[in-house]
Write a protein that holds these residues in place. Structure first.
Motif, short mmCIF file in Angstrom:
data_model
loop_
_atom_site.label_atom_id
_atom_site.label_comp_id
_atom_site.label_asym_id
_atom_site.label_seq_id
_atom_site.Cartn_x
_atom_site.Cartn_y
_atom_site.Cartn_z
N LYS A 17 13.13 -56.05 -61.12
CA LYS A 17 13.60 -55.40 -62.33
C LYS A 17 13.78 -53.90 -62.06
O LYS A 17 13.27 -53.36 -61.08
CB LYS A 17 12.58 -55.59 -63.47
N GLU A 21 13.31 -51.44 -67.84
CA GLU A 21 13.64 -52.77 -68.38
C GLU A 21 12.43 -53.41 -69.06
O GLU A 21 11.28 -53.13 -68.71
CB GLU A 21 14.12 -53.69 -67.25
N LYS A 22 12.70 -54.27 -69.98
CA LYS A 22 11.65 -55.06 -70.62
C LYS A 22 11.49 -56.35 -69.80
O LYS A 22 12.47 -56.99 -69.44
CB LYS A 22 12.03 -55.39 -72.06
N TYR A 65 1.16 -52.68 -71.07
CA TYR A 65 1.35 -54.12 -71.23
C TYR A 65 1.06 -54.55 -72.67
O TYR A 65 0.30 -53.90 -73.37
CB TYR A 65 0.41 -54.90 -70.30
N ILE A 92 4.01 -59.04 -71.47
CA ILE A 92 5.21 -58.26 -71.72
C ILE A 92 5.04 -56.86 -71.20
O ILE A 92 4.02 -56.20 -71.48
CB ILE A 92 5.51 -58.23 -73.24
N GLU A 126 6.88 -53.58 -71.78
CA GLU A 126 7.89 -53.06 -72.71
C GLU A 126 8.92 -52.20 -71.98
O GLU A 126 10.11 -52.24 -72.29
CB GLU A 126 7.23 -52.25 -73.82
N SER A 127 8.48 -51.44 -71.02
CA SER A 127 9.36 -50.56 -70.25
C SER A 127 8.79 -50.46 -68.84
O SER A 127 7.88 -49.67 -68.59
CB SER A 127 9.45 -49.18 -70.92
#
Lengths: 115, 115
Positions: free
Chosen positions: A13, A17-18, A64, A77, A79-80
């Motif tokens: 990634k 990006e998420k 996270y 997840i 987020e960035s």
């Protein structure tokens, strides 16, 4: 046998990006965990969940979040995504917090590279 | 806070040599102790565990570990290693009643066995 399945073995990634990492277990376990594994640091706990819609921070939760909408599924997840989140991510599950065994069952891991 | 320390980062042995990997933990209460192994390219799997009773526990593949409460130690041993024991080994501790059944892991010890 208990099976813990992580949807992606390898991801690449870009910064910002998420990222979603998915984990599913098939043994009706109550507790699920996300660890990250880095050389020389061992496994460090990011988040865990002991029930649907319940979550608890582990030792390194910054950057996270998690989601547990169904008992069998626990998502991590980013987020960035940032380059310092390049790592191997391990999902694990165990029967329940009061079980006498306490053994964690692990998935095969998701190796994330953030460029 | 609980913590686990593994003394050796990388151990290199010849086949048939004896193995001892050190593990010390810090936790004031009753603990469950674990050794996990990660063979190259595979997921973490349980080698052995201690909950109570006989402090000398035997695991799979000829491994054993001894819980010495006074030393807060849980060292892993094998009398004669094989090339197939090449892997990374992780010691882990769990407080008996901690929330969610989470495990705290050590930094890991990489074992290389030369044929």
């Amino acid at each position: 046998d208990v099976k813990v399945t992580q949807s992606s073995r390898y991801l690449v990634k870009r910064t910002g990006e998420k990222v979603f990492l998915e984990c599913v277990q098939d043994m009706d376990h109550e507790n699920m965990f996300w660890y990250r594994q880095d050389p020389g640091l061992g496994l460090r706990l990011i988040y865990f969940s002991y029930d649907v819609k319940m979550k608890e921070k582990g030792d390194i939760p910054e950057g996270y979040s998690v989601s547990r909408e169904k008992k069998e599924r626990f998502s991590l997840i980013l987020e960035s995504a940032s380059t310092n989140q390049t790592s191997m991510y391990l999902c694990a599950s165990t029967l329940d917090r009061h079980a006498s065994t306490g053994e964690l069952f692990f998935g095969e891991g998701s190796r994330l590279t953030v460029l | 806070a609980q913590s686990v320390s593994q003394h050796n980062h990388h151990v290199i042995l010849s086949e048939a040599a004896s193995l001892e990997l050190g593990c010390n933990y810090s936790y004031g209460g009753t603990v469950n102790l674990f050794w996990y192994v990660q063979y190259p390219g595979q997921h973490l799997q349980l080698l052995l565990k201690y909950f109570s009773g006989d402090p000398l526990v035997k695991g799979i593949k000829g491994f054993e570990a001894e819980f010495i409460k006074s030393k807060f130690s849980f060292n892993l041993r094998k009398p004669s290693v094989q090339w197939s024991d090449t892997a990374e080994y992780f010691c882990a501790v769990r407080g008996s009643y901690n929330q969610g059944g989470k495990l705290i892991f050590g930094q890991g010890t990489e074992l290389s066995v030369k044929p």
